[in-house]
Design a protein around this motif. Structure first.
Motif, PDB file in Angstrom:
ATOM      1  N   LEU A   1       0.965  -1.350   0.035  1.00 19.71           N
ATOM      2  CA  LEU A   1       0.046  -0.110   0.134  1.00 19.71           C
ATOM      3  C   LEU A   1       1.010   1.374   0.145  1.00 19.71           C
ATOM      4  N   GLY A   2       1.282   1.752  -1.051  1.00 20.16           N
ATOM      5  CA  GLY A   2       2.230   2.830  -1.225  1.00 20.16           C
ATOM      6  C   GLY A   2       1.647   4.041  -0.577  1.00 20.16           C
ATOM      7  N   GLY A   3       2.380   4.827   0.129  1.00 26.50           N
ATOM      8  CA  GLY A   3       2.074   5.990   0.767  1.00 26.50           C
ATOM      9  C   GLY A   3       1.342   5.805   2.058  1.00 26.50           C
ATOM     10  N   ALA A   4       1.193   4.589   2.355  1.00 23.26           N
ATOM     11  CA  ALA A   4       0.403   4.234   3.863  1.00 23.26           C
ATOM     12  C   ALA A   4       1.587   4.689   5.011  1.00 23.26           C
ATOM     13  N   GLU A   5       0.666   4.942   6.105  1.00 23.43           N
ATOM     14  CA  GLU A   5       1.323   5.270   7.074  1.00 23.43           C
ATOM     15  C   GLU A   5       0.591   4.518   8.306  1.00 23.43           C
ATOM     16  N   THR A   6       1.313   4.118   9.370  1.00 20.01           N
ATOM     17  CA  THR A   6       0.895   3.432  10.453  1.00 20.01           C
ATOM     18  C   THR A   6       0.192   4.464  11.433  1.00 20.01           C
ATOM     19  N   LEU A   7      -0.580   3.964  12.104  1.00 17.94           N
ATOM     20  CA  LEU A   7      -1.320   4.920  13.135  1.00 17.94           C
ATOM     21  C   LEU A   7      -0.044   5.396  14.064  1.00 17.94           C
ATOM     22  N   GLN A   8       0.855   4.467  14.495  1.00 17.78           N
ATOM     23  CA  GLN A   8       1.827   4.894  15.265  1.00 17.78           C
ATOM     24  C   GLN A   8       2.685   6.219  14.682  1.00 17.78           C
ATOM     25  N   GLN A   9       3.048   6.065  13.298  1.00 21.56           N
ATOM     26  CA  GLN A   9       3.552   7.337  12.671  1.00 21.56           C
ATOM     27  C   GLN A   9       2.475   8.562  12.758  1.00 21.56           C
ATOM     28  N   GLN A  10       1.234   8.422  12.686  1.00 19.49           N
ATOM     29  CA  GLN A  10       0.545   9.589  12.715  1.00 19.49           C
ATOM     30  C   GLN A  10       0.362   9.991  14.327  1.00 19.49           C
TER      31      GLN A  10
END
Length: 473
Positions: free
Chosen positions: A104-113
């Motif tokens: 999933l390109g460009g995805a972020e983990t909720l931890q990163q957010q």
């Protein structure tokens, strides 16, 4: 040498440009995303012009781990829980196995957010909203009989406003298609809430409102609170043990004459300092040059760090200390304990003990530099001025955190608390203790409390203000 053996022997530095022949086609590694030496590697790869996520299982029990990961992903798919599509699996040359899934390109983990939030203060609206998104998906999993035993924000991925569950290895189907019992849900929720700083415990019931909208259960708040405390303590014990052994987060080395522990991402930056900490102290102006310790600040790659050397004052002093962990060792663990619990203290970066076999000699602790002003200077020595609202809130918050964690400092001089960036920061942790017994904790807390108030003249407005507001137990 087989591919699996080669990857095992590569340790933390697998080949940057690796081509693998997999059943779906030739895969070229674009970048390594996660490396667990000799166990598991995760990479972004290109196959036939498309990007995929590749997990390589290279440990001795690779088949078992791979099957468990695949089983968890299939359980998520079967219960219509969003998770990246599993595309293929197979064997590697030399006994390893692989799993290939959608990337999933460009995805972020909720931890990163979570880490990118302007503030993660307990009760903050944005933080509550982000936690609510994770809890909504957890509730859906629970309503369909699934749990994630490694429940943290890093195992949720956001892509185009959709939140996905990842890490199938930790997914278990306890009652597929049927809701979990309240006790099963509480046990799993405790894992999630225990990841947060203890101050967030007061907001559990508020956060559970969103959870219950997706999975209405008669949860027992008292049992949940007890489970959260139990899980958090287990996590803390596990984390503190990691600070003293070589692992993903820490680099630890031992020899006959030396023990070194350093935050792994700081290894390269601090290499010169750690090779000869006394040389670094010798060329810098000292902050303190006393009999028991020497403290200096050093600039490394444009950033300042503090080096504290714990001295041996003579043969008698050495005979009292050689058989037990050094004060640097104690302070290293104490600082990591505070950070784990969300209590402000300069980040511990490295610790070195000089040894003769099992016998300790001098030791050094390296921490980040905190440019704050100590409370004695900030509030004034005469005690005539009361703290402003921001300083008062920060000071009372720190003491409430220490009481909740049953931690005593042991030397609460006002010069050991710094006002910095809107927080009161605790330093000089040589005598800090975490108490298990009620009697020991209450004695130590009363001593800390009285010592802190005595920083200012008896009868002064500030001493009276503190006596009224500091917890008495």
């Amino acid at each position: 040498m087989s591919l699996t053996a080669e990857l095992r022997s590569a340790g933390r530095e697998p080949p940057l440009h690796l081509n693998l022949q997999l059943a779906p086609g030739a895969a070229s590694v674009v970048r390594w995303l996660r490396i667990l030496p000799a166990k598991r590697l995760v990479a972004q790869v290109e196959i036939g012009g498309q990007h995929r996520l590749l997990k390589l299982f290279i440990a001795a029990g690779s088949q078992r781990h791979c099957e468990r990961e695949a089983s968890g992903l299939r359980a998520l798919h079967e219960q219509n829980i969003p998770t990246p599509e599993l595309i293929g699996e197979g064997e590697l040359e030399g006994g390893g196995r692989y799993l290939l899934s959608a990337y999933l390109g460009g995805a972020e983990t909720l931890q990163q957010q979570w880490d990118a939030l302007n503030t993660r203060e307990p009760g903050d609206g944005e933080a509550l909203a982000l936690l609510g998104q994770a809890l909504a998906l957890i509730a859906t999993m629970h309503s369909r009989g699934l749990v994630q035993t490694d429940l943290h924000l890093g195992n949720f991925l956001r892509h185009h406003e959709q939140v996905y569950v990842i890490d199938g290895d930790a997914v278990q189907a306890l009652s597929p298609g049927a809701p979990l019992s309240a006790e099963q849900a509480e046990d799993n929720l405790a894992i999630f809430f225990a990841q947060l700083d203890p101050e967030w415990d007061a907001f559990c019931e508020l956060l559970l409102i969103g959870y219950l909208q997706h999975n209405p259960l008669a949860l027992n708040p008292d049992r949940l609170a007890a489970q959260i405390a139990r899980v958090r303590q287990r996590r803390l014990d596990d984390f503190l043990s990691k600070t003293l052994r070589d692992c993903t987060q820490f680099s630890v080395s031992r020899s006959w004459g030396r023990f070194t522990a350093v935050v792994r991402e700081q290894c390269q930056r601090l290499a010169v300092v750690l090779s000869s900490p006394d040389d670094a102290l010798a060329i810098q102006p000292l902050l303190k040059d006393g009999g028991s310790s020497t403290v200096g600040q050093v600039t490394v790659d444009g950033e300042t760090v503090v080096i504290k050397r714990y001295n041996i004052k003579g043969i008698v002093h050495w005979l009292k200390r050689f058989w037990r962990p050094s004060r640097a060792w104690h302070s290293w663990l104490a600082a990591h304990r505070l950070q784990f619990l969300g209590i402000a203290t300069p980040a511990p970066l490295a610790m070195v003990e000089q040894r003769f076999g099992p016998l300790r000699r001098r030791a050094w602790l390296v921490t980040e530099y905190c440019s704050g002003v100590d409370l004695l200077r900030y509030l004034g020595e005469d005690g005539q001025r009361l703290p402003d609202d921001a300083a008062a809130a920060a000071m009372l918050r720190l003491f409430a955190q220490l009481v909740q964690a049953r931690i005593s400092h042991g030397d609460l001089k006002a010069t050991n608390l710094l006002w910095w960036d809107g927080k009161v920061v605790l330093i000089d942790l040589d005598a800090m203790q975490a108490h298990a017994s009620d009697a020991g904790w209450q004695r130590a807390w009363q001593k800390d409390r009285q010592r802190f108030i005595r920083n200012w003249p008896a009868g002064s407005p500030l001493a009276g203000w503190l006596d009224e507001r500091l917890p008495r137990l």
